[in-house]
Motif scaffolding. Structure first.
Motif, mmCIF file in Angstrom:
data_model
loop_
_atom_site.group_PDB
_atom_site.id
_atom_site.type_symbol
_atom_site.label_atom_id
_atom_site.label_comp_id
_atom_site.label_asym_id
_atom_site.label_seq_id
_atom_site.Cartn_x
_atom_site.Cartn_y
_atom_site.Cartn_z
ATOM 1 N N LEU A 113 0.777 -1.175 -0.227
ATOM 2 C CA LEU A 113 -0.051 0.091 -0.028
ATOM 3 C C LEU A 113 0.741 1.296 -0.001
ATOM 4 C CD1 LEU A 113 -2.770 -1.160 2.651
ATOM 5 C CD2 LEU A 113 -2.790 -1.135 0.203
ATOM 6 N N TYR A 114 2.126 1.195 0.383
ATOM 7 C CA TYR A 114 3.000 2.352 0.694
ATOM 8 C C TYR A 114 4.077 2.116 0.018
ATOM 9 C CZ TYR A 114 -0.643 2.798 4.229
ATOM 10 O OH TYR A 114 -1.812 3.203 5.052
ATOM 11 N N LYS A 115 5.053 3.183 -0.319
ATOM 12 C CA LYS A 115 6.291 3.324 -0.757
ATOM 13 C C LYS A 115 7.119 4.162 -0.331
ATOM 14 C CE LYS A 115 4.980 5.135 -5.377
ATOM 15 N NZ LYS A 115 3.628 5.131 -4.984
ATOM 16 N N GLU A 116 8.461 4.060 -0.200
ATOM 17 C CA GLU A 116 9.350 5.101 0.133
ATOM 18 C C GLU A 116 10.587 5.059 -0.625
ATOM 19 O OE1 GLU A 116 9.310 5.105 4.460
ATOM 20 O OE2 GLU A 116 10.707 3.306 4.555
ATOM 21 N N PHE A 117 11.034 6.181 -1.132
ATOM 22 C CA PHE A 117 12.332 6.122 -1.792
ATOM 23 C C PHE A 117 13.212 7.307 -1.571
ATOM 24 C CE2 PHE A 117 9.782 3.023 -4.288
ATOM 25 C CZ PHE A 117 10.591 2.108 -4.558
ATOM 26 N N HIS A 118 14.634 7.092 -1.478
ATOM 27 C CA HIS A 118 15.526 8.080 -1.471
ATOM 28 C C HIS A 118 16.711 8.080 -2.331
ATOM 29 C CE1 HIS A 118 18.489 5.816 1.114
ATOM 30 N NE2 HIS A 118 17.399 5.663 1.888
ATOM 31 N N TYR A 119 17.375 9.001 -2.782
ATOM 32 C CA TYR A 119 18.658 8.939 -3.146
ATOM 33 C C TYR A 119 19.526 8.697 -2.203
ATOM 34 C CZ TYR A 119 16.661 11.563 -7.601
ATOM 35 O OH TYR A 119 15.950 12.177 -8.335
ATOM 36 N N ALA A 120 20.565 7.873 -2.629
ATOM 37 C CA ALA A 120 21.763 7.676 -1.634
ATOM 38 C C ALA A 120 22.933 7.809 -2.296
ATOM 39 C CB ALA A 120 21.581 6.277 -1.187
ATOM 40 N N ILE A 121 23.955 8.436 -1.796
ATOM 41 C CA ILE A 121 25.169 8.619 -2.253
ATOM 42 C C ILE A 121 26.070 8.410 -1.091
ATOM 43 C CG2 ILE A 121 27.060 10.292 -2.639
ATOM 44 C CD1 ILE A 121 24.851 12.020 -4.212
ATOM 45 N N TYR A 122 27.196 7.368 -1.302
ATOM 46 C CA TYR A 122 28.330 6.898 -0.515
ATOM 47 C C TYR A 122 29.368 7.602 -1.142
ATOM 48 C CZ TYR A 122 25.429 3.215 1.492
ATOM 49 O OH TYR A 122 24.656 2.425 2.184
ATOM 50 N N PRO A 123 30.024 8.533 -0.212
ATOM 51 C CA PRO A 123 31.362 9.162 -0.398
ATOM 52 C C PRO A 123 32.105 8.216 -0.275
ATOM 53 C CG PRO A 123 29.919 10.476 1.236
ATOM 54 C CD PRO A 123 29.358 9.139 0.867
ATOM 55 N N LYS A 124 33.468 8.363 -0.930
ATOM 56 C CA LYS A 124 34.572 7.510 -0.637
ATOM 57 C C LYS A 124 35.063 7.350 0.507
ATOM 58 C CE LYS A 124 39.535 7.021 -2.066
ATOM 59 N NZ LYS A 124 40.629 8.077 -2.530
ATOM 60 N N LEU A 204 26.524 6.191 -6.263
ATOM 61 C CA LEU A 204 24.958 6.733 -6.505
ATOM 62 C C LEU A 204 23.952 5.497 -6.760
ATOM 63 C CD1 LEU A 204 26.258 9.359 -9.357
ATOM 64 C CD2 LEU A 204 26.182 9.441 -6.869
ATOM 65 N N SER A 205 22.937 6.018 -5.919
ATOM 66 C CA SER A 205 21.855 4.929 -6.199
ATOM 67 C C SER A 205 20.538 5.512 -5.597
ATOM 68 C CB SER A 205 21.945 3.611 -5.375
ATOM 69 O OG SER A 205 21.881 4.024 -4.054
ATOM 70 N N ILE A 206 19.433 5.021 -5.907
ATOM 71 C CA ILE A 206 17.994 5.123 -5.411
ATOM 72 C C ILE A 206 17.779 3.807 -4.412
ATOM 73 C CG2 ILE A 206 15.685 5.259 -5.728
ATOM 74 C CD1 ILE A 206 16.139 6.837 -8.115
ATOM 75 N N THR A 207 17.372 4.080 -3.375
ATOM 76 C CA THR A 207 16.879 2.885 -2.482
ATOM 77 C C THR A 207 15.532 3.078 -1.794
ATOM 78 O OG1 THR A 207 19.441 2.660 -1.668
ATOM 79 C CG2 THR A 207 17.831 1.646 -0.351
ATOM 80 N N GLY A 208 14.999 2.101 -1.770
ATOM 81 C CA GLY A 208 13.598 2.139 -1.321
ATOM 82 C C GLY A 208 12.992 1.043 -0.774
ATOM 83 N N TRP A 209 11.713 1.055 -0.382
ATOM 84 C CA TRP A 209 10.882 -0.173 0.142
ATOM 85 C C TRP A 209 9.506 -0.085 -0.310
ATOM 86 C CZ3 TRP A 209 14.069 3.078 2.624
ATOM 87 C CH2 TRP A 209 15.666 2.591 2.956
ATOM 88 N N LEU A 210 8.869 -1.199 -0.524
ATOM 89 C CA LEU A 210 7.476 -1.435 -0.670
ATOM 90 C C LEU A 210 6.866 -2.057 0.406
ATOM 91 C CD1 LEU A 210 7.835 -2.995 -4.450
ATOM 92 C CD2 LEU A 210 7.775 -0.522 -3.830
ATOM 93 N N LYS A 211 5.823 -1.262 0.839
ATOM 94 C CA LYS A 211 5.485 -1.400 2.506
ATOM 95 C C LYS A 211 4.003 -1.958 2.467
ATOM 96 C CE LYS A 211 6.981 1.637 5.222
ATOM 97 N NZ LYS A 211 7.051 3.140 5.759
ATOM 98 N N THR A 212 3.745 -2.806 3.381
ATOM 99 C CA THR A 212 2.256 -3.306 3.450
ATOM 100 C C THR A 212 1.786 -2.205 4.492
ATOM 101 O OG1 THR A 212 3.143 -4.795 5.307
ATOM 102 C CG2 THR A 212 2.990 -5.540 3.168
ATOM 103 N N ARG A 213 0.419 -2.629 4.959
ATOM 104 C CA ARG A 213 -0.459 -1.580 5.975
ATOM 105 C C ARG A 213 0.347 -1.572 7.241
ATOM 106 N NH1 ARG A 213 -5.247 0.192 5.860
ATOM 107 N NH2 ARG A 213 -5.746 -1.307 4.142
#
Length: 213
Positions: A113-124, A204-213
């Motif tokens: 029912l829900y989702k959340e995503f963020h950009y993620a950067i890992y520096p050296k 560089l990436s996009i990370t996120g989750w698909l979530k239930t109630r």
């Protein structure tokens, strides 16, 4: 199966079926053609533009009720994505995610029912130690999703590998996944422990989750 899809009013998607089959058998899947090269390039430009705007913040561990920044555990910086105010590249991203979610809910009855995503950067020299993508006070995350946006010339020696810890008949096995540009990894959030190994150049990436109630 084709008759079932016809009765449900949509067309079978071979890529999504492969994702479902992989996750049901091994708890994870790796896809190198989920997004087109043009879409990956547009998302890379988006994350770099926002990084230049200094909009990112240090990532924390835990959820909003008990989050804390611990550099010895993770070192990435993140920027949450908002579908409502998304730019053209992000709209394409969310359209594909929504299409996948709709397919999963209709075929597997996952109840996402829900989702959340963020950009993620890992520096050296940063990393994220072994962990599980769920919280003691919040177990809604069903599937974890990572899309890598590194440059086309990314090489294995750049580091930043994702390591999934799998159970092979009672023996722990490490599945090492290189963050090649455009690669998508989806895995079960509450089952697979994982880590990000130290990076030797900005990751560089996009990370996120698909979530239930």
């Amino acid at each position: 199966m084709a008759q079932l899809f016809e009765a449900l009013g949509f067309v079978e998607n071979p890529l999504y079926e492969r994702i479902i089959d992989d996750i049901s058998k091994q708890k994870f899947t790796i896809i190198d053609n989920f997004f087109s090269e043009e879409e990956v390039n547009a998302l890379r430009a988006s994350i770099l533009d926002k990084y230049e705007e200094d909009a990112f913040k240090k990532a924390a561990i835990g959820n909003k009720f008990d989050e804390v920044i611990v550099k010895s555990i993770r070192g990435d910086v993140i920027l949450w994505m908002d579908e409502v105010v998304s730019n053209p590249a992000e709209k394409l991203f969310f359209n594909k995610i929504n299409d996948l979610v709709d397919y999963l809910n209709k075929t597997c009855f996952l109840g996402i029912l829900y989702k959340e995503f963020h950009y993620a950067i890992y520096p050296k020299s940063t990393f994220y130690k072994r962990h599980l993508d769920t919280f003691k006070n919040d177990d809604r995350r069903k599937l974890s999703f990572v899309c890598y946006l590194n440059h086309e010339d990314w090489q294995p020696e750049n580091g930043g590998e994702l390591v999934l810890y799998l159970d092979d008949n009672g023996q722990e096995v490490e599945k090492v996944i290189y963050p090649f540009p455009g690669r998508v990894v989806i895995f079960e959030s509450q089952i697979l422990e994982h880590e990000v190994r130290p990076v030797n150049t900005k990751r560089l990436s996009i990370t996120g989750w698909l979530k239930t109630r």
